[in-house]
Design a protein around this motif. Structure first.
Motif, PDB file in Angstrom:
ATOM      1  N   GLN A   1      36.684  53.148  53.018  1.00 27.68           N
ATOM      2  CA  GLN A   1      36.635  51.845  53.314  1.00 27.68           C
ATOM      3  C   GLN A   1      35.455  51.159  52.651  1.00 27.68           C
TER       4      GLN A   1
ATOM      5  N   SER B   1      35.046  51.806  49.264  1.00 32.20           N
ATOM      6  CA  SER B   1      35.590  51.774  48.159  1.00 32.20           C
ATOM      7  C   SER B   1      36.760  50.484  48.230  1.00 32.20           C
ATOM      8  N   THR B   2      37.215  50.319  49.271  1.00 31.98           N
ATOM      9  CA  THR B   2      38.330  49.307  49.207  1.00 31.98           C
ATOM     10  C   THR B   2      37.394  48.207  49.505  1.00 31.98           C
ATOM     11  N   SER B   3      36.340  48.018  50.233  1.00 32.86           N
ATOM     12  CA  SER B   3      35.569  46.783  50.417  1.00 32.86           C
ATOM     13  C   SER B   3      34.995  46.416  49.030  1.00 32.86           C
TER      14      SER B   3
ATOM     15  N   ALA C   1      36.291  46.999  46.198  1.00 30.54           N
ATOM     16  CA  ALA C   1      37.209  46.511  45.177  1.00 30.54           C
ATOM     17  C   ALA C   1      37.878  45.003  45.333  1.00 30.54           C
ATOM     18  N   GLU C   2      37.846  44.722  46.814  1.00 29.25           N
ATOM     19  CA  GLU C   2      38.253  43.697  47.337  1.00 29.25           C
ATOM     20  C   GLU C   2      37.240  42.322  46.772  1.00 29.25           C
ATOM     21  N   THR C   3      35.800  42.706  46.897  1.00 29.78           N
ATOM     22  CA  THR C   3      34.775  41.842  46.576  1.00 29.78           C
ATOM     23  C   THR C   3      35.035  41.534  45.033  1.00 29.78           C
TER      24      THR C   3
ATOM     25  N   ASN D   1      37.645  41.442  43.201  1.00 31.60           N
ATOM     26  CA  ASN D   1      38.701  40.727  42.863  1.00 31.60           C
ATOM     27  C   ASN D   1      38.757  39.264  43.234  1.00 31.60           C
ATOM     28  N   LYS D   2      37.865  39.111  44.506  1.00 28.92           N
ATOM     29  CA  LYS D   2      37.453  37.820  44.882  1.00 28.92           C
ATOM     30  C   LYS D   2      36.647  37.170  44.307  1.00 28.92           C
ATOM     31  N   GLU D   3      35.608  37.828  43.642  1.00 26.59           N
ATOM     32  CA  GLU D   3      34.624  37.271  42.323  1.00 26.59           C
ATOM     33  C   GLU D   3      35.446  36.704  41.258  1.00 26.59           C
ATOM     34  N   THR D   4      36.454  37.798  40.672  1.00 27.61           N
ATOM     35  CA  THR D   4      37.293  37.414  39.503  1.00 27.61           C
ATOM     36  C   THR D   4      38.122  36.339  39.658  1.00 27.61           C
TER      37      THR D   4
END
Length: 66
Positions: free
Chosen positions: A8, A10-12, A14-16, A18-21
């Motif tokens: 969880q 790691s997924t969190s 990665a999502e963060t 992606n959102k910043e990018t």
């Protein structure tokens, strides 16, 4: 910490990332649009012609202490 918690986290992370990018990409695009709009507005201004009855030095300085 169990395996589920690590997954969880790691997924969190990665999502963060992606959102910043995506946020940075949107910001850059907005800045490009603002730059092109400002450039178009500046180019649309008519050329400044000096008034023949006034001395050339008028309007060349701004009094910032008033």
């Amino acid at each position: 910490m169990d395996v589920t918690g690590i997954a969880q986290l790691s997924t969190s992370l990665a999502e963060t990332g992606n959102k910043e990018t995506v946020g940075v990409a949107v910001l850059k695009k907005a800045q490009e649009i603002q730059t092109s709009t400002a450039t178009a507005m500046i180019e649309a201004l008519p050329p400044v012609t000096p008034t023949p009855n006034l001395p050339a030095h008028l309007g060349s300085k701004i009094n910032t202490t008033a």
